[in-house]
Design a protein around this motif. Sequence first.
Motif, PDB file in Angstrom:
ATOM      1  N   GLY A   9       0.922  -1.108   0.055  1.00 56.82           N
ATOM      2  CA  GLY A   9      -0.005   0.103  -0.100  1.00 56.82           C
ATOM      3  C   GLY A   9       0.880   1.207  -0.251  1.00 56.82           C
ATOM      4  O   GLY A   9       1.966   1.467   0.420  1.00 56.82           O
ATOM      5  N   ASP A  10       0.403   2.248  -0.556  1.00 51.74           N
ATOM      6  CA  ASP A  10       1.077   3.457  -0.713  1.00 51.74           C
ATOM      7  C   ASP A  10       0.255   4.713  -1.163  1.00 51.74           C
ATOM      8  O   ASP A  10      -0.930   4.434  -1.503  1.00 51.74           O
ATOM      9  N   LEU A  11       0.738   5.943  -1.305  1.00 54.24           N
ATOM     10  CA  LEU A  11       0.216   7.060  -1.729  1.00 54.24           C
ATOM     11  C   LEU A  11       0.625   7.068  -3.204  1.00 54.24           C
ATOM     12  O   LEU A  11       1.730   6.903  -3.474  1.00 54.24           O
ATOM     13  N   VAL A  12      -0.431   6.972  -4.085  1.00 52.81           N
ATOM     14  CA  VAL A  12       0.032   7.228  -5.504  1.00 52.81           C
ATOM     15  C   VAL A  12      -1.044   8.483  -6.245  1.00 52.81           C
ATOM     16  O   VAL A  12      -2.140   8.354  -5.995  1.00 52.81           O
ATOM     17  N   GLN A  13      -0.490   8.667  -7.385  1.00 48.38           N
ATOM     18  CA  GLN A  13      -1.267   9.833  -7.878  1.00 48.38           C
ATOM     19  C   GLN A  13      -2.386   9.044  -8.990  1.00 48.38           C
ATOM     20  O   GLN A  13      -2.030   7.876  -9.307  1.00 48.38           O
ATOM     21  N   GLY A  15      -4.556   7.724 -11.811  1.00 46.92           N
ATOM     22  CA  GLY A  15      -3.836   7.345 -13.287  1.00 46.92           C
ATOM     23  C   GLY A  15      -2.660   6.304 -12.947  1.00 46.92           C
ATOM     24  O   GLY A  15      -2.129   5.710 -13.769  1.00 46.92           O
ATOM     25  N   GLY A  16      -1.907   6.497 -11.743  1.00 45.99           N
ATOM     26  CA  GLY A  16      -0.957   5.524 -11.491  1.00 45.99           C
ATOM     27  C   GLY A  16      -1.215   3.996 -11.294  1.00 45.99           C
ATOM     28  O   GLY A  16      -2.291   3.516 -11.300  1.00 45.99           O
ATOM     29  N   SER A  17      -0.228   3.296 -11.017  1.00 42.90           N
ATOM     30  CA  SER A  17      -0.253   1.979 -10.687  1.00 42.90           C
ATOM     31  C   SER A  17       0.461   1.500  -9.398  1.00 42.90           C
ATOM     32  O   SER A  17       1.366   2.174  -8.705  1.00 42.90           O
ATOM     33  N   LEU A  18      -0.034   0.272  -8.809  1.00 41.37           N
ATOM     34  CA  LEU A  18       0.424  -0.166  -7.617  1.00 41.37           C
ATOM     35  C   LEU A  18       0.161  -1.764  -7.497  1.00 41.37           C
ATOM     36  O   LEU A  18      -0.724  -2.262  -8.187  1.00 41.37           O
ATOM     37  N   ARG A  19       1.059  -2.377  -7.110  1.00 43.41           N
ATOM     38  CA  ARG A  19       0.848  -3.914  -6.696  1.00 43.41           C
ATOM     39  C   ARG A  19       0.751  -4.120  -5.187  1.00 43.41           C
ATOM     40  O   ARG A  19       1.787  -3.939  -4.623  1.00 43.41           O
ATOM     41  N   LEU A  20      -0.397  -4.712  -4.791  1.00 46.11           N
ATOM     42  CA  LEU A  20      -0.410  -5.311  -3.446  1.00 46.11           C
ATOM     43  C   LEU A  20      -0.044  -6.644  -3.407  1.00 46.11           C
ATOM     44  O   LEU A  20      -0.070  -7.629  -4.460  1.00 46.11           O
ATOM     45  N   SER A  21       0.577  -7.240  -2.369  1.00 45.81           N
ATOM     46  CA  SER A  21       1.151  -8.510  -2.366  1.00 45.81           C
ATOM     47  C   SER A  21       0.347  -8.886  -0.948  1.00 45.81           C
ATOM     48  O   SER A  21       0.198  -8.319  -0.182  1.00 45.81           O
ATOM     49  N   CYS A  22       0.063 -10.503  -0.881  1.00 42.02           N
ATOM     50  CA  CYS A  22      -0.452 -10.962   0.237  1.00 42.02           C
ATOM     51  C   CYS A  22       0.336 -12.320   0.483  1.00 42.02           C
ATOM     52  O   CYS A  22       0.369 -13.216  -0.559  1.00 42.02           O
ATOM     53  N   GLY A 111      -6.213 -10.457   6.766  1.00 44.18           N
ATOM     54  CA  GLY A 111      -5.219  -9.897   6.826  1.00 44.18           C
ATOM     55  C   GLY A 111      -5.366  -8.556   7.757  1.00 44.18           C
ATOM     56  O   GLY A 111      -6.541  -8.371   7.856  1.00 44.18           O
ATOM     57  N   GLN A 112      -4.361  -7.930   8.044  1.00 43.94           N
ATOM     58  CA  GLN A 112      -4.327  -6.606   8.947  1.00 43.94           C
ATOM     59  C   GLN A 112      -4.738  -5.464   7.799  1.00 43.94           C
ATOM     60  O   GLN A 112      -5.183  -4.533   8.387  1.00 43.94           O
ATOM     61  N   GLY A 113      -4.520  -5.501   6.610  1.00 40.76           N
ATOM     62  CA  GLY A 113      -4.886  -4.427   5.809  1.00 40.76           C
ATOM     63  C   GLY A 113      -3.793  -3.550   5.493  1.00 40.76           C
ATOM     64  O   GLY A 113      -2.800  -3.401   6.056  1.00 40.76           O
ATOM     65  N   THR A 114      -3.867  -2.980   4.310  1.00 45.26           N
ATOM     66  CA  THR A 114      -2.890  -2.010   3.691  1.00 45.26           C
ATOM     67  C   THR A 114      -3.365  -0.845   3.050  1.00 45.26           C
ATOM     68  O   THR A 114      -4.384  -0.939   2.288  1.00 45.26           O
ATOM     69  N   GLN A 115      -2.950   0.321   3.453  1.00 45.99           N
ATOM     70  CA  GLN A 115      -3.649   1.664   3.009  1.00 45.99           C
ATOM     71  C   GLN A 115      -3.289   2.004   1.552  1.00 45.99           C
ATOM     72  O   GLN A 115      -2.113   2.217   1.255  1.00 45.99           O
ATOM     73  N   VAL A 116      -4.220   2.132   0.598  1.00 43.68           N
ATOM     74  CA  VAL A 116      -3.970   2.738  -0.538  1.00 43.68           C
ATOM     75  C   VAL A 116      -4.732   4.022  -0.888  1.00 43.68           C
ATOM     76  O   VAL A 116      -5.826   4.165  -0.426  1.00 43.68           O
TER      77      VAL A 116
END
Length: 120
Positions: A9-13, A15-22, A111-116
């Motif tokens: 999880g992260d701060l993204v603009q 139109g951007g992309s992000l990959r979460l893992s579990c 899981g405990q969760g991840t902030q996006v």
Amino acid sequence: QVQLVESGGDLVQPGGSLRLSCAVSLSIFSINRMGWYRQAPGKQRELVAHMYSGGTTNYADSVKGRFTISRDVAKNMVYLQMNSLKPEDTAVYYCNAGKSNYMGTIIEYWGQGTQVTVSS
């Protein structure tokens, strides 16, 4: 018991992309269904995507064509690739596992969760 640990999880603009893992504590093949859910402030937790043990997937209408759930069975990992992110995708994302017990009842694990956060 199934333990799930999310990351990515992260701060993204917009139109951007992000990959979460579990990371999953058991063999993914022993689990009936893996999934990702999300919960935005003031809203109920909602399904984002599911992947069943046979590989079948389904997605929420709001993420179809933008998000992809995948797995690496050798590493016992489940991923959520998120593209073309929108501010309304902002939420805590949870990894979920549905595993049947000896009676055939599906037990849900979280899981405990991840902030996006999607913001400019």
